[in-house]
Scaffold this motif. Structure first.
Motif, PDB file in Angstrom:
ATOM      1  N   ARG A   1     -11.169 -13.388 -48.682  1.00  0.00           N
ATOM      2  CA  ARG A   1     -11.912 -12.486 -47.784  1.00  0.00           C
ATOM      3  C   ARG A   1     -13.047 -13.218 -47.078  1.00  0.00           C
ATOM      4  NH1 ARG A   1     -10.653  -7.214 -48.127  1.00  0.00           N
ATOM      5  NH2 ARG A   1      -9.510  -6.547 -49.978  1.00  0.00           N
TER       6      ARG A   1
ATOM      7  N   LEU B   1     -14.120 -11.567 -43.570  1.00  0.00           N
ATOM      8  CA  LEU B   1     -14.258 -10.148 -43.915  1.00  0.00           C
ATOM      9  C   LEU B   1     -15.508  -9.912 -44.748  1.00  0.00           C
ATOM     10  CD1 LEU B   1     -10.560  -9.287 -44.831  1.00  0.00           C
ATOM     11  CD2 LEU B   1     -11.796  -8.660 -42.761  1.00  0.00           C
ATOM     12  N   VAL B   2     -15.868 -10.933 -45.531  1.00  0.00           N
ATOM     13  CA  VAL B   2     -17.043 -10.840 -46.389  1.00  0.00           C
ATOM     14  C   VAL B   2     -17.932 -12.035 -46.073  1.00  0.00           C
ATOM     15  CG1 VAL B   2     -17.801 -11.012 -48.803  1.00  0.00           C
ATOM     16  CG2 VAL B   2     -15.855  -9.567 -48.221  1.00  0.00           C
TER      17      VAL B   2
ATOM     18  N   PHE C   1     -15.770 -17.571 -34.567  1.00  0.00           N
ATOM     19  CA  PHE C   1     -14.778 -16.786 -35.293  1.00  0.00           C
ATOM     20  C   PHE C   1     -13.459 -16.615 -34.540  1.00  0.00           C
ATOM     21  CE2 PHE C   1     -12.776 -12.690 -36.221  1.00  0.00           C
ATOM     22  CZ  PHE C   1     -12.430 -12.910 -37.551  1.00  0.00           C
ATOM     23  N   THR C   2     -13.523 -16.205 -33.271  1.00  0.00           N
ATOM     24  CA  THR C   2     -12.272 -15.878 -32.580  1.00  0.00           C
ATOM     25  C   THR C   2     -11.383 -17.110 -32.415  1.00  0.00           C
ATOM     26  OG1 THR C   2     -13.438 -16.045 -30.479  1.00  0.00           O
ATOM     27  CG2 THR C   2     -13.141 -13.846 -31.372  1.00  0.00           C
TER      28      THR C   2
ATOM     29  N   ILE D   1      -9.930 -18.009 -36.037  1.00  0.00           N
ATOM     30  CA  ILE D   1      -8.970 -17.074 -36.606  1.00  0.00           C
ATOM     31  C   ILE D   1      -7.679 -16.962 -35.781  1.00  0.00           C
ATOM     32  CG2 ILE D   1      -9.541 -14.870 -35.472  1.00  0.00           C
ATOM     33  CD1 ILE D   1      -9.423 -15.299 -39.267  1.00  0.00           C
TER      34      ILE D   1
ATOM     35  N   PHE E   1       0.056   1.250 -41.614  1.00  0.00           N
ATOM     36  CA  PHE E   1      -0.111   2.640 -41.209  1.00  0.00           C
ATOM     37  C   PHE E   1       1.180   3.349 -41.577  1.00  0.00           C
ATOM     38  CE2 PHE E   1      -3.188   0.359 -38.755  1.00  0.00           C
ATOM     39  CZ  PHE E   1      -4.280   1.210 -38.786  1.00  0.00           C
TER      40      PHE E   1
ATOM     41  N   LEU F   1      -2.816  -7.667 -30.071  1.00  0.00           N
ATOM     42  CA  LEU F   1      -4.100  -8.379 -30.143  1.00  0.00           C
ATOM     43  C   LEU F   1      -3.943  -9.863 -29.799  1.00  0.00           C
ATOM     44  CD1 LEU F   1      -5.617  -6.727 -33.342  1.00  0.00           C
ATOM     45  CD2 LEU F   1      -5.829  -6.040 -30.957  1.00  0.00           C
ATOM     46  N   HIS F   2      -2.723 -10.277 -29.526  1.00  0.00           N
ATOM     47  CA  HIS F   2      -2.459 -11.667 -29.146  1.00  0.00           C
ATOM     48  C   HIS F   2      -1.637 -11.670 -27.855  1.00  0.00           C
ATOM     49  CE1 HIS F   2      -3.822 -13.510 -32.968  1.00  0.00           C
ATOM     50  NE2 HIS F   2      -3.441 -12.365 -33.483  1.00  0.00           N
TER      51      HIS F   2
ATOM     52  N   LEU G   1      -6.739  -3.510 -28.292  1.00  0.00           N
ATOM     53  CA  LEU G   1      -7.290  -2.641 -29.337  1.00  0.00           C
ATOM     54  C   LEU G   1      -7.153  -1.170 -28.947  1.00  0.00           C
ATOM     55  CD1 LEU G   1     -10.536  -4.653 -30.160  1.00  0.00           C
ATOM     56  CD2 LEU G   1      -8.730  -4.130 -31.795  1.00  0.00           C
TER      57      LEU G   1
ATOM     58  N   LEU H   1      -7.169  -0.679 -43.780  1.00  0.00           N
ATOM     59  CA  LEU H   1      -6.475  -0.815 -42.498  1.00  0.00           C
ATOM     60  C   LEU H   1      -7.402  -1.298 -41.387  1.00  0.00           C
ATOM     61  CD1 LEU H   1      -4.413   2.473 -42.810  1.00  0.00           C
ATOM     62  CD2 LEU H   1      -3.508   0.144 -42.892  1.00  0.00           C
TER      63      LEU H   1
ATOM     64  N   ALA I   1      -9.708  -3.481 -41.751  1.00  0.00           N
ATOM     65  CA  ALA I   1      -9.825  -4.935 -41.899  1.00  0.00           C
ATOM     66  C   ALA I   1      -8.700  -5.652 -41.157  1.00  0.00           C
ATOM     67  CB  ALA I   1      -9.805  -5.319 -43.369  1.00  0.00           C
ATOM     68  N   LEU I   2      -7.565  -4.969 -40.992  1.00  0.00           N
ATOM     69  CA  LEU I   2      -6.419  -5.630 -40.352  1.00  0.00           C
ATOM     70  C   LEU I   2      -6.747  -6.117 -38.948  1.00  0.00           C
ATOM     71  CD1 LEU I   2      -3.490  -3.274 -41.410  1.00  0.00           C
ATOM     72  CD2 LEU I   2      -4.027  -5.550 -42.298  1.00  0.00           C
TER      73      LEU I   2
ATOM     74  N   LEU J   1      -9.515  -6.968 -37.873  1.00  0.00           N
ATOM     75  CA  LEU J   1     -10.552  -8.006 -37.902  1.00  0.00           C
ATOM     76  C   LEU J   1      -9.977  -9.389 -38.201  1.00  0.00           C
ATOM     77  CD1 LEU J   1     -13.334  -6.100 -39.855  1.00  0.00           C
ATOM     78  CD2 LEU J   1     -12.924  -6.195 -37.401  1.00  0.00           C
ATOM     79  N   LEU J   2      -8.675  -9.456 -38.496  1.00  0.00           N
ATOM     80  CA  LEU J   2      -8.058 -10.754 -38.794  1.00  0.00           C
ATOM     81  C   LEU J   2      -7.480 -11.384 -37.541  1.00  0.00           C
ATOM     82  CD1 LEU J   2      -6.214  -9.798 -42.091  1.00  0.00           C
ATOM     83  CD2 LEU J   2      -8.445 -10.874 -41.807  1.00  0.00           C
ATOM     84  N   HIS J   3      -7.933 -10.931 -36.394  1.00  0.00           N
ATOM     85  CA  HIS J   3      -7.406 -11.424 -35.124  1.00  0.00           C
ATOM     86  C   HIS J   3      -8.555 -11.797 -34.207  1.00  0.00           C
ATOM     87  CE1 HIS J   3      -3.477 -10.424 -36.513  1.00  0.00           C
ATOM     88  NE2 HIS J   3      -3.979  -9.304 -36.985  1.00  0.00           N
ATOM     89  N   PRO J   4      -8.257 -12.511 -33.146  1.00  0.00           N
ATOM     90  CA  PRO J   4      -9.372 -12.983 -32.307  1.00  0.00           C
ATOM     91  C   PRO J   4     -10.058 -11.868 -31.523  1.00  0.00           C
ATOM     92  CG  PRO J   4      -7.268 -13.857 -31.519  1.00  0.00           C
ATOM     93  CD  PRO J   4      -6.968 -13.069 -32.727  1.00  0.00           C
ATOM     94  N   VAL J   5     -10.688 -10.963 -32.244  1.00  0.00           N
ATOM     95  CA  VAL J   5     -11.532  -9.943 -31.611  1.00  0.00           C
ATOM     96  C   VAL J   5     -12.835  -9.892 -32.413  1.00  0.00           C
ATOM     97  CG1 VAL J   5      -9.699  -8.481 -30.710  1.00  0.00           C
ATOM     98  CG2 VAL J   5     -10.440  -8.157 -33.045  1.00  0.00           C
ATOM     99  N   THR J   6     -13.918  -9.627 -31.726  1.00  0.00           N
ATOM    100  CA  THR J   6     -15.188  -9.530 -32.450  1.00  0.00           C
ATOM    101  C   THR J   6     -15.324  -8.120 -33.010  1.00  0.00           C
ATOM    102  OG1 THR J   6     -16.340  -8.845 -30.473  1.00  0.00           O
ATOM    103  CG2 THR J   6     -16.292 -11.198 -30.908  1.00  0.00           C
ATOM    104  N   ARG J   7     -16.206  -7.976 -33.987  1.00  0.00           N
ATOM    105  CA  ARG J   7     -16.404  -6.655 -34.576  1.00  0.00           C
ATOM    106  C   ARG J   7     -16.985  -5.684 -33.563  1.00  0.00           C
ATOM    107  NH1 ARG J   7     -17.931  -6.922 -40.916  1.00  0.00           N
ATOM    108  NH2 ARG J   7     -16.409  -8.491 -41.538  1.00  0.00           N
TER     109      ARG J   7
ATOM    110  N   MET K   1     -16.329  -6.349 -45.715  1.00  0.00           N
ATOM    111  CA  MET K   1     -15.103  -5.549 -45.766  1.00  0.00           C
ATOM    112  C   MET K   1     -14.413  -5.817 -47.095  1.00  0.00           C
ATOM    113  SD  MET K   1     -15.276  -4.052 -42.858  1.00  0.00           S
ATOM    114  CE  MET K   1     -13.670  -3.382 -42.480  1.00  0.00           C
ATOM    115  N   LEU K   2     -14.602  -4.893 -48.030  1.00  0.00           N
ATOM    116  CA  LEU K   2     -14.124  -5.122 -49.393  1.00  0.00           C
ATOM    117  C   LEU K   2     -12.851  -4.347 -49.708  1.00  0.00           C
ATOM    118  CD1 LEU K   2     -17.618  -5.038 -51.055  1.00  0.00           C
ATOM    119  CD2 LEU K   2     -16.133  -7.032 -50.868  1.00  0.00           C
ATOM    120  N   PHE K   3     -12.318  -3.616 -48.715  1.00  0.00           N
ATOM    121  CA  PHE K   3     -11.097  -2.861 -48.981  1.00  0.00           C
ATOM    122  C   PHE K   3      -9.917  -3.507 -48.290  1.00  0.00           C
ATOM    123  CE2 PHE K   3     -14.520   0.162 -49.479  1.00  0.00           C
ATOM    124  CZ  PHE K   3     -14.209   0.756 -50.683  1.00  0.00           C
TER     125      PHE K   3
END
Ligand SMILES: Nc1ncnc2c1ncn2[C@@H]1O[C@H](COP(=O)(O)OP(=O)(O)OP(=O)(O)O)[C@@H](O)[C@H]1O
Ligand SMILES: [Mg+2]
Lengths: 306, 255
Positions: free
Chosen positions: A50, A55-56, A74-75, A78, A91, A106-107, B4, B82, B84-85, B87-93, B253-255
């Motif tokens: 994480r 994420l953390v 980051f971007t 990742i 989902f 997203l890509h 998004l 979900l 968090a999903l 956030l694993l891509h090239p987008v900022t929060r 993000m802990l979930f």
């Protein structure tokens, strides 16, 4: 020329409240390498993933992916990473394909056909139009991997990927990891199925209570100062007697129809010579690799299991 | 960002909830038919029909539907692992939050426009188009009536959006979606009550700005000072949006 590691973790620490979950963790993964991250429950494996994925936030330390710092760039860092963190989540009211579509969106540089490619690669094409709410755990694992591959990653994190797979699925998963790593994709795999790690990974790190116990190439870690040889013979008792005085034998024991001997490393020639000299007919002399499982148990649980 | 937003709509379009929500909006819009048939309350026509239930719709129904939607698409997604999903891509929060905000705005517009068109359809089919448009005792020509109706519906999106931003902020601070929905409902009901009790506090309550018909009607008869009506919700939305981004950017993000 030194190649930039695809993943470079430097001195990462993290506390949850007052509990030190990770302490000064450093490790590197190079291009195309399959890296096994081992540790008992609660060791901090998922937490490190994480943190690497942003994420953390770590309390200290730095992480670079492909030379880009996760905090700061980051971007870019990742962009070519795929990940399954813990059990893959979807989902439930969307189909498998729609769940992958969310990633594709997203890509923008990833072509639409890539979705069908990864579905085929993971054997999920026939379930692509089923809602993921109706998937079994194994199907979710496969779709999770498919999703991690959509963006054509250079580094893939898999948290317990074999969990929930049937034997056939495990074999396929192993083959898939082999195939992809030979194309230059690096993997960071956590697992409790240690023999799986042994078969799939070149490098491992062992973590316990948030501390890295050791890291290195499996071959080198296992090359210790003794080696184990199995002697298959009709006369094991005679062989035992003959070996009693040998200076290079550390330990010997009888197992079903064979004699198992721990020797000083490099003395198997001497053993062979001695058996011949004592006139003991030997059917086979088989070197036994100490399994990573034994090694892992020794390292990770050693203190408790004595 | 557009990816998004596309994702949010892909999810909502495949979620049964959307259709139940639209059904709820339609049911409210249908109420005046019963009132006319059974209670002989008033004579309606197609021109005035869409605004008949407008106050109930924007003051009660829509905020409740929206708080459920926001709690689910932020807090629920978060705890289900979900959120968090993406956030694993090239987008900022910040972009993830911005996309959610834009998404809620588009959802509000869809609900409002659906309600208006449904109102026109039901009203006209059952009561005929009618001779004119009446609002608060003033008669307006048909064209102006349609304009007032349309503007009331469209401008109502802003205070609803501001309310969504408040719920979104709660959702990034509190993890449980049930708690988020409960607290948001509490704030909403409390504020709606307070609004009735005191005229001094009224300008500082978001709920006072939900019903946009009076402002639009004033504007139609040439009264000035109407734009002040929209600056409060706009500021409210902006403040909570920024707070949401601030909190979410730092969140583990802990979930
Ligand atoms: N949200 C949290 N709050 C407090 N402590 C946490 C939290 N998440 C994890 N921990 C603690 O951090 C430690 C590491 O947890 P982590 O999930 O990283 O372990 P793990 O190695 O992945 O274990 P497993 O093999 O069971 O998946 C554990 O001791 C856990 O109790
Ligand atoms: Mg874990």
């Amino acid at each position: 020329m030194t190649a930039i590691p695809v993943l470079d973790v430097r001195q990462v620490s993290k506390k949850f409240w007052n509990k030190k979950v990770l302490q000064q963790i450093s490790l590197q993964v190079s291009r195309g390498e399959v890296f096994g991250f081992l540790g008992p429950n609660g060791a901090g494996k998922t937490t490190l993933i994480r943190i690497i994925l942003g994420l953390v936030r770590p309390d200290g330390g730095e992480i670079y992916i492909n030379g880009y710092q996760v905090r700061g760039a980051f971007t870019r860092a990742i962009a070519r990473v795929g990940a399954v963190v813990e059990t893959p989540r979807f989902f439930p009211y969307l189909t498998g394909r729609q769940n992958l579509q969310l990633v594709r969106n997203l890509h923008p540089d990833v072509p639409e056909e890539r979705i069908d490619e990864v579905l085929a690669l993971t054997g999920m094409a026939e379930h692509a139009h089923t809602k993921t709410g109706a998937y079994s755990l194994g199907m979710k694992q496969r779709l999770g991997i498919a999703r991690a591959l959509v963006n054509d990653p250079e580094l893939v994190f898999l948290d317990e990927p074999m969990n929930g797979l049937d034997p056939q699925g495990i074999i396929e998963m192993r083959a898939l990891i082999d195939r992809l790593s030979s194309r230059g994709i690096a993997f960071f795999i956590t697992s409790h199925l240690l023999h799986e790690v042994e078969q799939v990974c070149e490098t491992i790190a062992i973590i316990k209570n948030g501390r890295l116990l050791l890291a290195g190439k499996i071959d080198e870690l296992l090359a210790r100062d003794t080696e184990t040889v199995e002697i298959y013979t009709e006369h094991p008792d005679k062989a035992c007697l003959a070996l009693d005085n040998a200076p290079f034998v550390r330990k010997r024991r009888l197992e079903a129809g064979k004699l198992v001997v721990d020797l000083e490393r490099g003395s198997s020639m001497d053993l062979n010579r001695m058996l011949v000299a004592s006139n003991i007919p030997v059917r086979y002399l088989v070197p036994r690799k100490s399994s990573l499982e034994e090694f892992f148990l020794e390292q990770a649980y050693g203190e408790e299991s004595v | 960002m557009s990816g998004l937003l596309k994702n949010e709509w892909l999810k909502l379009a495949n979620n049964k909830k959307l259709y139940f929500f639209l059904l709820a909006v339609a049911a409210i819009q249908f109420l005046p038919v019963f009132m006319t048939l059974f209670l002989k309350m008033r004579t309606l026509n197609g021109q005035v029909y869409p605004l008949t239930m407008f106050g109930v719709l924007v003051s009660f129904v829509l905020p409740l539907l929206l708080l459920i939607l926001v709690a689910e698409t932020v807090a629920e997604e978060h705890t289900a692992g979900l959120l968090a999903l993406s956030l694993l891509h090239p987008v900022t929060r910040g972009k993830v939050i911005a996309a959610k905000a834009v998404f809620f705005f588009t959802v509000i517009l869809v609900f409002l426009l659906f309600a208006m068109l449904f109102g026109y359809a039901v009203g006209t089919l059952l009561f005929g188009w009618g001779g004119g448009f009446m609002l608060r005792g003033t008669a307006f020509p048909t064209g102006k009536g349609v304009a007032i109706t349309f503007l009331s519906y469209v401008t109502a999106a802003l205070p609803q959006f501001a309310f969504c931003q408040l719920v979104m902020f709660l959702a990034v601070v509190i993890n449980s979606s049930a708690a988020v929905a409960g607290i948001a409902a509490g704030i909403f009901i409390f504020s709606s009550m307070l609004m009735l009790l005191s005229d001094e506090i009224k300008p500082f309550l978001l709920t006072s700005y939900f019903n946009t018909v009076p402002a639009v009607a004033d504007f139609a008869i040439g009264k000035t000072g109407v734009f002040a009506q929209f600056s409060f919700p706009a500021l409210y939305a902006l403040v909570f949006f920024l707070l949401t981004v601030l909190v979410f950017s730092k969140k583990d993000m802990l979930f």
